[in-house]
Design an enzyme around this catalytic site. Sequence first.
Site, mmCIF file in Angstrom:
data_model
loop_
_atom_site.group_PDB
_atom_site.id
_atom_site.type_symbol
_atom_site.label_atom_id
_atom_site.label_comp_id
_atom_site.label_asym_id
_atom_site.label_seq_id
_atom_site.Cartn_x
_atom_site.Cartn_y
_atom_site.Cartn_z
ATOM 1 N N GLY A 55 30.384 -2.716 32.186
ATOM 2 C CA GLY A 55 31.484 -2.709 33.153
ATOM 3 C C GLY A 55 31.070 -2.286 34.544
ATOM 4 O O GLY A 55 29.885 -2.278 34.879
ATOM 5 N N ASN A 56 32.080 -1.948 35.368
ATOM 6 C CA ASN A 56 31.865 -1.701 36.796
ATOM 7 C C ASN A 56 31.113 -2.907 37.393
ATOM 8 O O ASN A 56 30.046 -2.781 37.989
ATOM 9 C CB ASN A 56 31.097 -0.390 37.015
ATOM 10 C CG ASN A 56 31.253 0.097 38.449
ATOM 11 O OD1 ASN A 56 30.274 0.233 39.172
ATOM 12 N ND2 ASN A 56 32.465 0.327 38.899
ATOM 13 N N SER A 65 25.416 -0.691 38.952
ATOM 14 C CA SER A 65 26.655 0.095 38.956
ATOM 15 C C SER A 65 26.382 1.510 39.460
ATOM 16 O O SER A 65 27.230 2.120 40.109
ATOM 17 C CB SER A 65 27.235 0.152 37.548
ATOM 18 O OG SER A 65 27.389 -1.155 37.050
ATOM 19 N N HIS A 72 29.605 -6.167 39.192
ATOM 20 C CA HIS A 72 29.224 -6.522 40.568
ATOM 21 C C HIS A 72 28.607 -7.921 40.545
ATOM 22 O O HIS A 72 28.594 -8.583 39.487
ATOM 23 C CB HIS A 72 28.271 -5.470 41.143
ATOM 24 C CG HIS A 72 27.104 -5.151 40.259
ATOM 25 N ND1 HIS A 72 26.138 -6.075 39.936
ATOM 26 C CD2 HIS A 72 26.762 -4.011 39.600
ATOM 27 C CE1 HIS A 72 25.240 -5.519 39.148
ATOM 28 N NE2 HIS A 72 25.600 -4.265 38.908
ATOM 29 N N ALA A 73 28.056 -8.328 41.701
ATOM 30 C CA ALA A 73 27.548 -9.707 41.805
ATOM 31 C C ALA A 73 26.385 -9.977 40.846
ATOM 32 O O ALA A 73 26.124 -11.142 40.512
ATOM 33 C CB ALA A 73 27.132 -9.992 43.244
ATOM 34 N N GLY A 74 25.685 -8.930 40.409
ATOM 35 C CA GLY A 74 24.617 -9.117 39.422
ATOM 36 C C GLY A 74 25.196 -9.588 38.097
ATOM 37 O O GLY A 74 24.756 -10.595 37.520
ATOM 38 N N HIS A 75 26.226 -8.877 37.622
ATOM 39 C CA HIS A 75 26.892 -9.302 36.382
ATOM 40 C C HIS A 75 27.502 -10.696 36.557
ATOM 41 O O HIS A 75 27.471 -11.527 35.653
ATOM 42 C CB HIS A 75 28.024 -8.333 36.019
ATOM 43 C CG HIS A 75 27.592 -6.915 35.795
ATOM 44 N ND1 HIS A 75 27.885 -5.901 36.671
ATOM 45 C CD2 HIS A 75 26.893 -6.345 34.780
ATOM 46 C CE1 HIS A 75 27.400 -4.762 36.199
ATOM 47 N NE2 HIS A 75 26.786 -4.997 35.070
ATOM 48 N N GLU A 103 17.049 -9.842 34.597
ATOM 49 C CA GLU A 103 15.637 -9.458 34.733
ATOM 50 C C GLU A 103 15.494 -8.107 35.419
ATOM 51 O O GLU A 103 14.426 -7.509 35.395
ATOM 52 C CB GLU A 103 14.877 -10.537 35.513
ATOM 53 C CG GLU A 103 14.692 -11.804 34.706
ATOM 54 C CD GLU A 103 14.030 -12.926 35.472
ATOM 55 O OE1 GLU A 103 13.952 -12.846 36.725
ATOM 56 O OE2 GLU A 103 13.606 -13.899 34.815
HETATM 57 P P1 AMP Z 1 24.866 -3.187 32.554
HETATM 58 O O1 AMP Z 1 26.328 -3.323 32.740
HETATM 59 O O2 AMP Z 1 24.194 -2.380 33.617
HETATM 60 O O3 AMP Z 1 24.467 -2.796 31.161
HETATM 61 O O4 AMP Z 1 24.266 -4.647 32.753
HETATM 62 C C1 AMP Z 1 24.730 -5.740 31.994
HETATM 63 C C2 AMP Z 1 23.801 -6.911 32.234
HETATM 64 O O5 AMP Z 1 23.809 -7.247 33.616
HETATM 65 C C3 AMP Z 1 22.338 -6.599 31.846
HETATM 66 O O6 AMP Z 1 21.771 -7.742 31.224
HETATM 67 C C4 AMP Z 1 21.703 -6.336 33.189
HETATM 68 O O7 AMP Z 1 20.309 -6.623 33.219
HETATM 69 C C5 AMP Z 1 22.462 -7.315 34.084
HETATM 70 N N1 AMP Z 1 22.388 -6.892 35.488
HETATM 71 C C6 AMP Z 1 22.757 -5.682 36.000
HETATM 72 N N2 AMP Z 1 22.469 -5.637 37.326
HETATM 73 C C7 AMP Z 1 21.912 -6.831 37.643
HETATM 74 C C8 AMP Z 1 21.402 -7.398 38.849
HETATM 75 N N3 AMP Z 1 21.387 -6.735 40.001
HETATM 76 N N4 AMP Z 1 20.908 -8.663 38.803
HETATM 77 C C9 AMP Z 1 20.911 -9.369 37.638
HETATM 78 N N5 AMP Z 1 21.373 -8.885 36.469
HETATM 79 C C10 AMP Z 1 21.867 -7.638 36.467
#
Ligand code: AMP
Length: 258
Positions: free
Chosen positions: A31-32, A186, A34-37, A148
């Site tokens: 959660g939380n 996040s 952002h553009a990465g997710h 990645e």
């Molecule tokens: P998280 O919510 O931090 O567990 O991340 C969930 C998924 O989003 C994981 O596969 C992370 O690698 C991916 N993710 C988080 N931040 C980024 C980012 N800046 N760019 C690409 N993927 C991301």
Amino acid sequence: MKVIRDLNMWKSIRDNKLSTEKNLGFVPTMGNLHAGHQSLIKRARQENSIVVLSIFINPTQFNNNDDLQQYPKSIADDLKLARNSGVDYVLLPQEHALYPDGFRYQVSETVFSRKLCGKHRPGHFTGVLTVILKLLQLVRPSHAYFGEKDRQQLQLIQGMVEAFFIDTKIVACPTIRDENGLALSSRNRRLSAEQYRSASQFPQLLANTKNKDCAEIRRELEQRGFVVDYVQEWDGYRYGAVTIGSVRLIDNWEVTSS
Ligand code: AMP
């Protein structure tokens, strides 16, 4: 978009309405968003007829209780982003439902999970692999999307899927960064304005291709006030983890010889 909190309800949808679904893309997150997710969701949307997103702050992967308590939560905004990105189902499982065994059963990897982040966060990857196995069993996706940015996590999940013959293709998605090169995370939201400005030196130094070795990069990061967990090359990538204030940042870059 359907928001599902009850895993039994989800199982029934998966077994009935979605029973013949051949292209089901899954994006697990904490959660939380952002553009990465969002980039993972977009990729899943392009490649599948159904997209499932999960939001679950997995307690078993936190080895620091403060970090778990302070993990940012923004469920209303997350659901908005999910809806705007074309997600079909959002799973919001509860801890007791996902861990009926009380975490007595665990998936551990014994080599790579003990290096890099695993060395500094004992047990972290066991928590990650265990929750991802549970989620893959529940969702049964044809494709699952991972960033990645968390390359060690991505590789360990890929290895688990191969080791246990899980019928899901793991799709690696590139790291999304801000305009100064800092990988979106996040945890960045917990940086002060000043910390945020200096944080961009981390990817800049780690990516440096002027043939600096890891020890030199580590020294330069420390001179700029970062507390360094590690800077280390592994299998063609340079990995780093640092802390600013109480916020831990990780990143990795492919090593080039120029
Ligand atoms: P998280 O919510 O931090 O567990 O991340 C969930 C998924 O989003 C994981 O596969 C992370 O690698 C991916 N993710 C988080 N931040 C980024 C980012 N800046 N760019 C690409 N993927 C991301």
